[in-house]
Design an enzyme around this catalytic site. Structure first.
Site, short mmCIF file in Angstrom:
data_model
loop_
_atom_site.label_atom_id
_atom_site.label_comp_id
_atom_site.label_asym_id
_atom_site.label_seq_id
_atom_site.Cartn_x
_atom_site.Cartn_y
_atom_site.Cartn_z
CE LYS A 172 16.44 -10.26 -8.06
NZ LYS A 172 17.51 -10.27 -7.04
CD GLU A 188 12.91 -11.92 -6.69
OE1 GLU A 188 12.00 -11.15 -5.32
OE2 GLU A 188 14.60 -11.21 -6.58
NE ARG A 233 6.25 1.42 -0.91
CZ ARG A 233 6.67 1.28 0.36
NH1 ARG A 233 7.58 2.01 -0.11
NH2 ARG A 233 6.63 0.76 0.87
CG HIS A 241 25.98 -35.22 0.55
ND1 HIS A 241 26.71 -36.30 0.93
CD2 HIS A 241 26.83 -34.39 0.21
CE1 HIS A 241 27.90 -36.63 0.80
NE2 HIS A 241 28.15 -34.92 0.85
CD GLU A 261 19.77 -11.68 -5.18
OE1 GLU A 261 19.60 -12.83 -3.86
OE2 GLU A 261 19.55 -10.84 -6.18
CE LYS A 270 12.96 -2.44 -4.48
NZ LYS A 270 13.86 -2.76 -4.57
CG ASN A 297 -0.05 2.50 4.22
OD1 ASN A 297 -0.87 2.30 2.97
ND2 ASN A 297 1.07 2.79 3.48
N GLY A 298 -0.60 -0.92 6.40
CA GLY A 298 -0.75 -1.96 7.91
C GLY A 298 -2.03 -2.91 8.24
CD1 TRP A 339 -0.21 -5.79 -3.49
CD2 TRP A 339 -0.40 -6.50 -1.06
NE1 TRP A 339 0.38 -6.58 -3.43
CE2 TRP A 339 0.39 -7.25 -2.44
CE3 TRP A 339 0.32 -6.45 -0.25
CZ2 TRP A 339 1.15 -7.91 -1.74
CZ3 TRP A 339 1.29 -7.40 -0.33
CH2 TRP A 339 2.03 -8.97 -0.83
CB CYS A 374 -0.71 0.07 1.29
SG CYS A 374 -1.50 -1.41 1.11
C1 F6R Z 1 14.16 -9.64 -4.28
C2 F6R Z 1 14.03 -8.32 -2.98
C3 F6R Z 1 13.25 -9.23 -1.86
C4 F6R Z 1 14.25 -8.06 -0.72
C5 F6R Z 1 13.98 -8.45 0.79
C6 F6R Z 1 14.31 -6.84 1.73
O1 F6R Z 1 15.03 -9.21 -5.01
O2 F6R Z 1 14.12 -7.80 -3.94
O3 F6R Z 1 14.27 -10.22 -1.75
O4 F6R Z 1 15.77 -7.82 -1.00
O5 F6R Z 1 12.22 -7.76 0.52
O6 F6R Z 1 14.09 -6.22 1.38
P1 F6R Z 1 14.50 -5.03 1.39
O7 F6R Z 1 16.23 -5.03 1.98
O8 F6R Z 1 14.04 -3.78 1.25
O9 F6R Z 1 14.97 -5.00 3.37
#
Ligand code: F6R
Length: 606
Positions: A485, A488, A27, A504, A481, A601, A98-99, A72, A2
């Site tokens: 990537k 996601e 976001r 294993h 990572e 985000k 929000n929340g 959201w 949100c």
């Molecule tokens: C993946 C991604 C998330 C963030 C995670 C932490 O690409 O963006 O896994 O890394 O939600 O977010 P921050 O760094 O904002 O605490």
């Protein structure tokens, strides 16, 4: 997630609110709405995009004060009715939130028993009803809002307007960010500075429990017990232009491509060629203190956690302090033992991730010494920690983290160099690392020239139902990572394993339909890694190797060769081609690259 925008001043509020909401689109959200005040409240809200909302806001939607929201869905499906703002029955009060209000059902039942009629399924609507019940007798809107919030269990960032007080907006925060923006005879508020930077760079962050009253000529902030608090405005150095795609097709590609510059910014002014050390003034620790820690514990979520794994490896190698990383979301729930001789490091791009913030607060409560590696200046985590390192990577708009991931790993290299040089790291090794760090921006530039080849490979592998990512020791977080990537942004299932663990168990998965991306740097584990490639190939598995040399074609179908740095710093460079790989796989599969489904985000809820 949100988003909130609020405005009070001399101008028409609606265009400012809509513009602000557009800035928060990154976001993730499913519906949007606005209210303006002009002899009563006027509201429009829709399920869909901010552009859909703009299309239903009429030209005569005038008013110089208003609030807006992108929702959201949490309580109730995405719909016009569930979209915010929510009005009280008499349409005097409008609220955006929000929340999550955890006791919403209980409050709702009480209000309904008392005759209230609810229009939506949201938790937020209870707030509009609660405030409306006391506002008549309250001395101020702030008093009515405070009284309502006292009855709420949960998290909130809220903005509230009262049709009968058309000159003020009240905002409040508890666990969900609210930032005030100070203009010329106008005030703004938002859940994210992104919505403000077009209008002002002077901001004030509310703390949990604080409430603010905004009027065109200024603002006042109050603690939860109604005492006025003094706030120093902060100047943000992020500009409106940072939030544009800058000619790229997607933010994700823009942010990957920016990395030579963003890494240079993370390094700027921090490397010392005379003593071969890193200067990190924000740590607020002298050399004696830096030497006193016997362990380092790193916490963060998602990609931040994976960059923390790279960080733990760097600190252990360069400073010889036992270090490990753990998801903050797990750490906070397991009643961790907090030790006085452990240095805790919290990582966050947004600085608002609730799990990480809650973990930091728990650590502080137990007397832990916590540093932050954070991108967003003045964010909640940055304010909570004892000191730290800002990334200076600029705003990250695409949901998937790339440049912040890389800059975090670079910041860890600086921290490891610093801790190493006040301990036992030799000047010669210090010089080697300083030179390696200086070489990074140019080498990232070189890796970016591989993009056409990476695009071709992404096209070749993207239709696999599933992919394995493997790496050993320094390469393992890179593999994790890389898998993160890919899954996601492209929704291709990807699993990461230490290369050493394949035999294993997971080797059973390997076959022609499950290709492997193998991280194979030229380090002391090269031969072991090549043996693993042989084992994969022997089971009919296809291999894309990412490393420092072309492999024997019997061991890998394809190779991506990246420039070599110092072995400790190589994981930073090896991660970059995997970002481009995920990006191009997502494009090839027609995904919503910058806003992958189901993701937000910054995750400011539990
Ligand atoms: C993946 C991604 C998330 C963030 C995670 C932490 O690409 O963006 O896994 O890394 O939600 O977010 P921050 O760094 O904002 O605490």
């Amino acid at each position: 997630m949100c988003g909130i925008v609020a405005y009070v001043g001399p101008k028409d509020a609606a265009p400012i609110l809509l513009e602000g909401l557009q800035r928060l689109e990154y976001r993730g959200y499913d519906s949007a709405g606005v209210v303006v005040s002009n002899r009563g409240l006027k509201m429009r809200k829709v399920k869909g995009r901010v552009a859909d909302l703009a299309a239903v806001v009429p030209a005569r939607f005038k008013g110089t004060l208003g609030i807006g929201h992108t929702r959201w869905a949490t309580h109730g499906a995405p719909s016009d009715v569930n979209a915010h703002p929510h009005l009280s029955a008499d349409e005097r009060i409008a609220v955006v939130h929000n929340g999550i209000i955890e006791n919403a059902d209980e409050l709702r039942a009480k209000l309904e028993a008392d005759g209230a009629v609810f229009l939506s399924e949201t938790d937020t609507e209870v707030l509009a009803h609660l405030i409306a019940r006391t506002v008549e007798d309250a001395e101020s809107l702030a008093e009515a809002v405070r009284a309502a919030l006292k009855r709420v269990v949960g998290t909130y960032g809220v903005a509230v307007v009262d049709a009968q007080r058309p000159g003020e907006v009240v905002v409040a925060r508890n666990g969900s960010p609210i930032v005030l923006g100070i203009g010329e005879k106008e005030m703004f508020a938002a859940s994210d500075v992104a919505a403000l930077v077009r209008y002002t760079r002077q901001v004030v962050h509310l703390e949990d429990g604080e409430l603010a009253v905004l009027k065109a000529d200024g603002f006042n902030t109050f603690s939860s017990d109604a005492r006025e608090t003094a706030k120093e405005p902060l100047t943000v150095d992020w500009e409106a232009g940072h939030y544009d795609t800058g000619g790229y097709e997607h933010y994700l590609l823009k942010e990957i491509s920016e990395q030579p510059e963003t890494v240079a910014r993370t390094l700027r002014g921090r490397l010392d060629d005379r003593f071969h050390i890193a200067h990190l003034g924000g740590l607020n620790m002298d050399a004696r203190e830096s030497r006193s820690f016997r362990r380092v514990k790193i916490i963060g979520c998602g990609s931040a956690y994976y960059s923390g794994q790279i960080g733990a490896q760097l600190i252990e190698e360069l400073a010889r302090i036992p270090s490990d990383a753990e998801p903050a979301s797990e750490f906070r729930y397991r009643s961790p033992v907090v030790e006085p001789d452990t240095l805790y490091v919290a990582i966050s791009q947004s600085g608002e991730t609730y799990d990480t913030l809650a973990a930091v607060q728990e650590l502080k409560r137990k007397g832990g010494r916590v540093l932050g590696i954070v991108n967003t200046v003045g964010s909640a985590i940055a304010r909570e920690v004892d000191g730290g390192v800002y990334l200076h990577a600029g705003p990250e708009v695409s949901v998937a983290s790339t440049k912040a991931f890389t800059s975090t790993a670079v910041a860890f290299a600086l921290l490891a160099l610093h801790l190493g040089r006040v301990r036992d790291l030799s000047p010669a090794d210090g010089r080697r690392i300083v030179q390696g760090l200086r070489a990074l921006p140019g080498q990232i530039e070189e890796i970016l020239t591989l993009e056409p080849r990476i695009k071709e490979l992404a096209g070749k592998y993207a239709d696999s139902p599933s992919m394995m990512f493997v790496g050993r020791v320094r390469g393992y977080p890179v593999a994790r990572e890389g898998a993160q990537k890919l899954k996601e942004v492209s929704y291709v299932h990807a699993e990461a394993y230490p290369a050493s663990e394949l035999k294993h168990g997971p080797l059973a998965l390997i076959g022609p339909e499950m290709p492997t991306v193998a991280i194979v740097p030229d380090d002391e584990l090269l031969d072991k890694n090549l043996t693993t490639l042989g084992e994969i190939r022997a089971r009919g598995g296809r291999v894309l190797m990412v490393g420092h040399r072309e492999a024997d074609p019997r061991l890998a179908d394809d190779c991506l060769v990246v420039p070599r740095n110092e072995i400790e710093l190589d994981p930073i460079l090896l991660s970059i081609p995997l970002q481009l790989f995920a990006y191009h796989a997502a494009v090839a599969l027609g995904r919503d690259v910058d806003k992958p489904r189901n993701l937000a985000k910054s995750v400011t809820v539990e």
